[in-house]
Design an enzyme around this catalytic site. Structure first.
Site, PDB file in Angstrom:
ATOM      1  N   ASP A  91     -12.954  -3.881  -1.426  1.00 33.27           N
ATOM      2  CA  ASP A  91     -13.948  -4.826  -1.955  1.00 33.27           C
ATOM      3  C   ASP A  91     -15.271  -4.586  -1.223  1.00 33.27           C
ATOM      4  OD1 ASP A  91     -12.069  -6.262  -3.541  1.00 33.27           O
ATOM      5  OD2 ASP A  91     -11.486  -7.460  -1.781  1.00 33.27           O
ATOM      6  N   HIS A 127     -10.857  -7.275   0.891  1.00 32.80           N
ATOM      7  CA  HIS A 127     -10.047  -6.069   1.060  1.00 32.80           C
ATOM      8  C   HIS A 127     -11.012  -4.955   1.482  1.00 32.80           C
ATOM      9  CE1 HIS A 127      -7.558  -8.180  -2.136  1.00 32.80           C
ATOM     10  NE2 HIS A 127      -6.746  -8.098  -1.097  1.00 32.80           N
TER      11      HIS A 127
END
Ligand SMILES: [Mn+2]
Length: 349
Positions: free
Chosen positions: A50, A47
């Site tokens: 992340d 993501h």
């Protein structure tokens, strides 16, 4: 052929499940990736946050610098990035949808966040940006215009496709959670949306086994439908006990035959020969001690590999058996899965 595998940092168990808080310190993303690297993965799914924690609070310069450090970190471990996906369902302002929010200003913000992922993907050396349309649906059906909403999705995809002529986008359909009516709940919807865009060949699908099961569909056939369009850009293998909450169980844990058929369809299509990864999206079985941080990942990889062998075994036995009616063929599948070898093949009982 042997698959290449990918996984997301969120798949390393941090001692929580979706119904309770943390039971121990959560590892940071790099520490997490260090744990999964030796298990046999070749790529990491990200993501946007992340990749860059608290991305919404950081400047463009900080975001670029952190992304480059993550790229170097992956290079050192011999890992690639598979895709970058904007976490469009998390910010409170997107509680009634991001790309399909009735408020045009909020839709614009969602497109902005998605557009930044094009740059992040380029920096990470991949050409894939992913969308789970988590809140692109409704919990109050009357709160959105469903026809206009599909149009907003197409507009958003077109904006990204036109901005970057190399990028590929994928839609990961899911019928429910956190909404209960999705505008794109199945691979059929994903392919239809793709066909409405300006570059259908660059808009594919990613099948998550559990999401297909939650839609009452067969994950292998969902994969096959996208493969028939030449647009299966990824998979998230896992398992799911019927229509319970979204469980993300280890691959094969609930339904071996369904797992077998997913590997079979991927194997037959030569999935991976164009650089695709067999991705996992699996969670541990509720709060587990730190020593069990990785076992569900090991279990899932092992199941995929066993199923690859089962597919080959089945093809061989099927060819050797000659003409079988469908009742006999059914038995041969079950015998193969159960390892009932050394007996007459398919229905000689
Ligand atoms: Mn899931």
């Amino acid at each position: 052929m042997s698959f290449h595998y990918s996984v997301g940092p969120w798949n390393v168990h941090d001692g929580t499940d979706m119904f309770g808080g943390a039971t121990r310190d959560v590892l940071d993303v790099k520490e997490t990736i260090r744990h999964v690297a030796p298990l046999g993965f070749q790529a990491i799914q990200f993501h946007d946050d992340d990749l860059v924690p608290d991305i919404q609070e950081k400047s463009h310069g900080e975001i670029l610098a952190e992304t480059r450090r993550m790229r170097a970190f992956l290079d050192d471990l011999g890992l690639k990035a598979e895709f970058v996906a904007p976490r469009l369902w998390a910010p409170p302002e997107f509680r009634n949808g991001a790309l399909t929010n009735p408020d045009a200003a909020l839709r614009g913000k969602a497109i902005e966040r998605s557009r930044r992922c094009l740059e992040l993907a380029r920096e990470m050396g991949c050409d894939l940006v992913g969308f789970w349309f988590a809140r692109e649906g409704t919990v109050v059906a009357e709160s959105k215009d469903p026809v206009a909403s599909v149009g907003y999705l197409v507009e958003a995809l077109n904006t990204l496709l036109e901005e970057d002529r190399e990028i590929r986008l994928f839609i990961e359909p899911k019928p429910n959670e956190p909404i209960d009516r999705s505008f794109a709940p199945t691979m059929g919807h994903a392919m239809a949306l793709s066909s409405l865009t300006v570059a259908p060949q660059r808009v594919g699908g990613l099948v998550e086994s559990a999401h297909a099961i939650l839609a009452g569909l067969d994950p292998a056939l969902e994969m096959a439908f996208a493969l028939a369009h030449g647009r299966l850009f990824g998979v998230h293998l896992n398992d799911q006990n019927s229509l319970r909450y979204d469980q993300d169980k280890a691959f094969g844990a609930e339904n071996l035959r369904q797992a077998f058929n997913q590997v079979r369809v991927l194997h037959h299509a030569g999935f991976g020969s164009r650089g695709e990864y067999v991705g996992l999206d699996v969670k541990a079985l509720g709060p587990q001690p730190a020593s069990n941080r990785l076992q569900h990942l090991r279990n899932s990889l092992r199941m995929v590999r066993i199923m690859e062998r089962k597919v080959q075994e089945y093809e061989k036995a099927r060819a050797a058996a000659g003409n079988l009616d469908i009742e006999q063929e059914e038995l041969l599948v079950l015998e193969t899965l159960l390892g009932a070898t050394g007996e007459p093949a398919g229905g000689a009982h």
